[in-house]
Scaffold this active site. Sequence first.
Site, PDB file in Angstrom:
ATOM      1  N   TYR A 193       0.846  -1.200   0.000  1.00  0.00           N
ATOM      2  CA  TYR A 193       0.000   0.000   0.000  1.00  0.00           C
ATOM      3  C   TYR A 193       0.882   1.251   0.000  1.00  0.00           C
ATOM      4  O   TYR A 193       0.657   2.186  -0.786  1.00  0.00           O
ATOM      5  CB  TYR A 193      -0.945   0.010   1.218  1.00  0.00           C
ATOM      6  CG  TYR A 193      -1.760   1.291   1.296  1.00  0.00           C
ATOM      7  CD1 TYR A 193      -2.797   1.526   0.387  1.00  0.00           C
ATOM      8  CD2 TYR A 193      -1.468   2.280   2.232  1.00  0.00           C
ATOM      9  CE1 TYR A 193      -3.515   2.720   0.427  1.00  0.00           C
ATOM     10  CE2 TYR A 193      -2.192   3.467   2.277  1.00  0.00           C
ATOM     11  CZ  TYR A 193      -3.216   3.682   1.372  1.00  0.00           C
ATOM     12  OH  TYR A 193      -3.928   4.868   1.407  1.00  0.00           O
ATOM     13  N   PHE A 220     -12.339   3.178   4.655  1.00  0.00           N
ATOM     14  CA  PHE A 220     -11.024   2.688   4.257  1.00  0.00           C
ATOM     15  C   PHE A 220     -10.591   1.430   5.031  1.00  0.00           C
ATOM     16  O   PHE A 220     -10.178   0.433   4.431  1.00  0.00           O
ATOM     17  CB  PHE A 220     -10.016   3.825   4.459  1.00  0.00           C
ATOM     18  CG  PHE A 220      -8.596   3.498   4.136  1.00  0.00           C
ATOM     19  CD1 PHE A 220      -8.115   3.580   2.836  1.00  0.00           C
ATOM     20  CD2 PHE A 220      -7.712   3.103   5.141  1.00  0.00           C
ATOM     21  CE1 PHE A 220      -6.784   3.287   2.543  1.00  0.00           C
ATOM     22  CE2 PHE A 220      -6.388   2.816   4.859  1.00  0.00           C
ATOM     23  CZ  PHE A 220      -5.927   2.899   3.561  1.00  0.00           C
TER      24      PHE A 220
END
Length: 255
Positions: free
Chosen positions: A156, A193
């Site tokens: 990420y 998220f």
Amino acid sequence: MMLENSIVLITGASSGIGAACATLFARSGARLILVARRQDRLQELAGELQQAYGTPSYLLALDVRDGAAVQQALQSLPSPWANIDILVNNAGLSRGLDKLHTGALQDWEEMIDTNLKGLLYVTRAVLPGMVERGRGHVVNIGSIAGRQTYPGGAVYCASKAAVRAISEGLKLDLLGTPIRVTEIQPGLVETEFSQVRFRGDRARAAAVYQGLTPLTAMDVAEVVVFAATRPPHVNISEILLVPTDQASTTLVHRR
Ligand code: NDP
Ligand code: 8X3
């Protein structure tokens, strides 16, 4: 810069930061192209914004990972919607928090395909028109994770470091044009998220923000609109915004 009647395309507008950006741009009189996969969410948001501010919206149910679909959809926008003034590249996600040596390839591909390649596909489709018209602003939603890597977040973080590099590269490539490039790098923002990261594990997602006061999606959207409303000669290149309770990706204060 006045936003009245500007056309603003926002990816990932069905939730969180993207939906908050849509709301603030709508409040400022902009017209919106809203992009995400969940069309029902886009319809709901567009209805609310139409009712609250009279905002016209054009909805694109689109997966930004599909380069051909992105190109096709953005090339065939009806003429009242074709001249995009502001592009907010916000669609993105994280999957898992695994050590690299135990990470799932599918998770890596989803993050890289969305956060990096998706952003590139949309930018490639929108930017030539901006250059041709001599008018435009690209706002990329990066992350504090693009500046500092944290355990379990290598892929990420790499995808967000790539957003940082692409934002810098765009500014270099667009020098000599009036097109502006901004990268906004938020720290912890409480949205969907973490629920997406932990595949619907709400307790694990809530624990991320427990005991601290995170940013809200609106906090980030306000900064996006601030960058977009500077005078044309001012380019806000990057802004890192974190909660007061966050000092780095790994150091937060919990009460
Ligand atoms: P949300 O999960 O609330 O929103 C993510 C948005 O991205 C949704 O609208 C989702 O729409 C969209 N999206 C995801 N994948 C795709 C895809 N393949 N095609 C089109 N749209 C897609 O999270 P946030 O609002 O927090 O995240 C927005 C951005 O902010 C992301 O880039 C994220 O990395 C970044 N960010 C978030 C932080 C945080 O702490 N929350 C901090 C720093 C940066 P749909 O599922 O309908 O397609
Ligand atoms: C999202 C912020 O720190 O959860 O980019 O990765 S973090």
